[in-house]
Scaffold this active site. Structure first.
Site, PDB file in Angstrom:
ATOM      1  NE  ARG A   1       0.238   1.266   3.654  1.00 23.38           N
ATOM      2  CZ  ARG A   1       1.148   2.068   4.156  1.00 23.38           C
ATOM      3  NH1 ARG A   1       2.426   1.691   4.230  1.00 23.38           N
ATOM      4  NH2 ARG A   1       0.851   3.270   4.580  1.00 23.38           N
ATOM      5  N   GLY A   2       0.300   2.396  -0.234  1.00 22.70           N
ATOM      6  CA  GLY A   2       1.094   3.613  -0.346  1.00 22.70           C
ATOM      7  C   GLY A   2       1.379   3.869  -1.816  1.00 22.70           C
ATOM      8  CB  ALA A   3       0.891   6.906  -3.863  1.00 26.98           C
TER       9      ALA A   3
ATOM     10  NE  ARG B   1      -5.915   0.171  -3.500  1.00 24.03           N
ATOM     11  CZ  ARG B   1      -5.453   0.636  -2.324  1.00 24.03           C
ATOM     12  NH1 ARG B   1      -4.258   0.306  -1.903  1.00 24.03           N
ATOM     13  NH2 ARG B   1      -6.199   1.425  -1.585  1.00 24.03           N
TER      14      ARG B   1
ATOM     15  CD  GLN C   1      -3.616   3.262   7.839  1.00 23.98           C
ATOM     16  OE1 GLN C   1      -4.071   3.790   8.849  1.00 23.98           O
ATOM     17  NE2 GLN C   1      -4.273   3.246   6.700  1.00 23.98           N
TER      18      GLN C   1
ATOM     19  CG  ASP D   1      -3.222  10.574   0.855  1.00 23.70           C
ATOM     20  OD1 ASP D   1      -3.177  10.816   2.068  1.00 23.70           O
ATOM     21  OD2 ASP D   1      -2.949   9.465   0.361  1.00 23.70           O
TER      22      ASP D   1
ATOM     23  CG  ASN E   1      -2.151  13.113   5.528  1.00 25.38           C
ATOM     24  OD1 ASN E   1      -1.770  12.255   4.711  1.00 25.38           O
ATOM     25  ND2 ASN E   1      -1.718  13.146   6.764  1.00 25.38           N
TER      26      ASN E   1
END
Lengths: 383, 383
Positions: free
Chosen positions: A53-55, A94, A207, A248, A258
């Site tokens: 996960r995480g861009a 996604r 998280q 984000d 965010n």
């Protein structure tokens, strides 16, 4: 960064570049599992099931997915059709992850230029690797610039510990190396500055408690997990010197979307005169946006993420129900922190104020209001 | 209030006043268990193990504890020594609960005046019952006054639902009937006003998700559980009309110590111009205090309350670990909301602003700066 004394990334190539390995982040912090991805379908599964996960990490994983697809193509001569179909399959995992599509397309563009199958394989591997290195380098620079802020606090207080507070996980687990919000923390630690991090647990998915605490602990950085409710009290009592969070999506005027709860911490920081910084690669700027609260759509996720919590009991990772079975829950994933509450941005180019003018000073090429960064990329995923 | 269509309190006398029954709040919301307390030792256990919690309820339970001690005294003639020893034993269960000591002493004072054993039993039962009724009546009045605020919102918005937000559990489970913060909510619901309550889950112990959601649901009130991170976003988007919370200790100048995280919600309410009210019986005023942040000591509780979360899985209430086993956690139980962020107080005497002058207008007898309320009571427990 370090895990049990060894340097590690959340993704890497191995076995003569025949397979990709990842840390299965669903199991952290209680189980440290390395997962092997041998085929593009393994990659698709890993993204869909959120082992990664995480861009930035999703982008890099997707890029390696295309590489594996070419490496293991059923026919010797890989056609453009096969390539494009594969790209679309990866991108569908996604759909809101702009970064994912960008990374896949970047590898594809290189591959389409190559002629032989061997060339295509080499080009794909190289392009995916470059994306990973670029992500790491951007974060390293954020760390370098953010370090100055921590050094300044240290100079002013002369002795004692510098206390930072962060929300969610904008760490290396999401970003190949260093992370964004955590990059200045790692840089300060590696320089020997005495630091301590208050880690917001970050409900609903925790998280902070699960990933940031794990990252910091493995690297040997002093930290304390707190509930999301606690930051205001700590700030009132002088126990926080600086807040650093990720983002984000960022407007050209400096508003920041965010993880939900960021806004509340920014309010408390302002109320107590504590610097509140947002660390970001410039790819999170959405240059066409002017008003974050009005213009940034906030994703509402499955309410069971609020109703159930994942933890560890008797050697097993479990999900337990908190409220009454019949109570409904709402799960807004992000909130918007208005620019007026933000002291500044820590970017790969340096530090600027959260104002349209100062952002443009650092990114003059965006002054014409074009929508995208030079590489046409934005990040919208930071789960 | 109502549970499955029947009126119920968290504590009541039964079987010809031979025993006390309580709702075992440790098991809520997933298990609804009634516990019988037959002896003073049962009462001591129930308070210590937190089957009951919340200042008023702890006080009433303790008062009934003394009654049971006299009823079941080993000798026929109960001496003063036995009474005082018993009182001290009860008071030692939760030493910081001022309300507990006050209630026990009140019953004791009455009992010491009585002559025969039968008289002592009657007097103790009556005194404990009166304390319960007084608590209920104070909350009823808070509801009556707070109702006006909700009616005003309803009048102004003409149609649609009135959306309230509350933090933690300042409900009837803590207060015999109505609760404090929830009293205006029950009053509005019973009057047929269309209301909906956003319930902060209230980490670390999730009293919002576990207790407030259960209370409201059982009474038939529409509600949605949210993470403690979510309130700011809801307020930014006009989804909250009024915030009502409780308080554990209130300065004469209007600062409020309440469950950790209250301050963050007050900041968000102020930032979005949303009324933020604190509902309180005047017994929570600590008249000698002027500066809540400097003067109110904040209890730091066991960090395992942050590290572990209680929930329900496979028919069982379990505790699961969230952060890495090696990560430490901090657990500040309360924070202080400065008076400047509070729109007003809803008290048993009416509504006032959170200013020294307006508080004195409502409580003129406190103008000489005496420390205690008329009955020498303060509340410090609202777990």
């Amino acid at each position: 960064m370090k895990v049990n004394g060894k340097n590690i990334r959340p993704i890497w190539l191995c076995h003569d570049s025949k397979l990709v390995k990842i840390i299965d982040q669903r199991r952290l912090p209680h189980e440290f599992t390395i997962k092997e991805l041998q085929t593009v379908n393994d990659v698709i599964m890993a993204i869909e099931k959120m082992c990664v996960r995480g861009a930035p990490l999703i982008g890099v994983t997707a890029a390696y997915g295309l590489y594996l697809a070419i490496l293991n193509a059923p026919v010797k001569t890989v056609g453009d059709d096969y390539l494009i179909k594969t790209c679309n399959k990866i991108k569908a995992t996604r759909p809101t992850a702009v970064n994912l599509a960008w990374a896949v397309d970047k590898v594809l563009a290189e591959v389409l230029k190559a002629k032989t199958s061997t060339e295509k394989i080499d080009v794909a591997r190289k392009a995916a690797g470059e994306i990973a290195e670029e992500e790491a380098e951007r974060c390293r620079k954020i760390g370098e610039h953010g370090l100055c802020l921590i050094e300044e606090i240290k100079r002013n207080q002369k002795e004692g510990t510098v206390n930072l507070l962060t929300h969610c996980n904008a760490g290396w687990l999401a970003c190949i190396e260093y992370g964004t919000a955590t990059a200045p923390i790692y840089a300060a630690f590696d320089k020997g500055i005495d630091i301590h991090v208050w880690v917001d647990e970050t409900r609903p998915l925790n998280q902070g408690a699960r990933l940031t605490a794990w990252e910091l602990g493995k690297h040997g950085i002093k930290h304390t997990v707190i509930t999301d409710n606690a930051g205001g009290h700590l700030m009132q009592h002088g126990m926080v010197d600086i807040v650093i969070v990720g983002t984000d999506r960022t407007t050209s005027t400096g508003d920041v979307a965010n993880k939900i709860g960021t806004y509340l911490k920014a309010l408390a920081a302002k109320d107590n005169n504590i610097p509140f910084y947002v660390a970001l690669p410039s790819s999170t700027f959405d240059w066409k946006l002017k008003n974050g609260i009005k213009e940034i759509p906030i994703e509402e996720r499955d309410s069971d993420e609020v109703r159930y919590i994942q933890g560890f009991d008797k050697g097993k990772t479990r999900n337990i129900l908190i409220p009454p079975e019949s109570s409904s829950a709402a799960n807004y994933a992000f909130d918007v922190t208005p620019a007026r509450l933000i002291t500044g941005f820590i970017t790969e180019r340096g530090i600027c104020k959260a104002t349209e003018d100062d952002i443009k000073r650092l990114f003059p090429e965006k002054d014409d209001g074009r929508q995208m960064t030079e590489d046409g990329r934005r990040m919208t995923e930071d789960r």
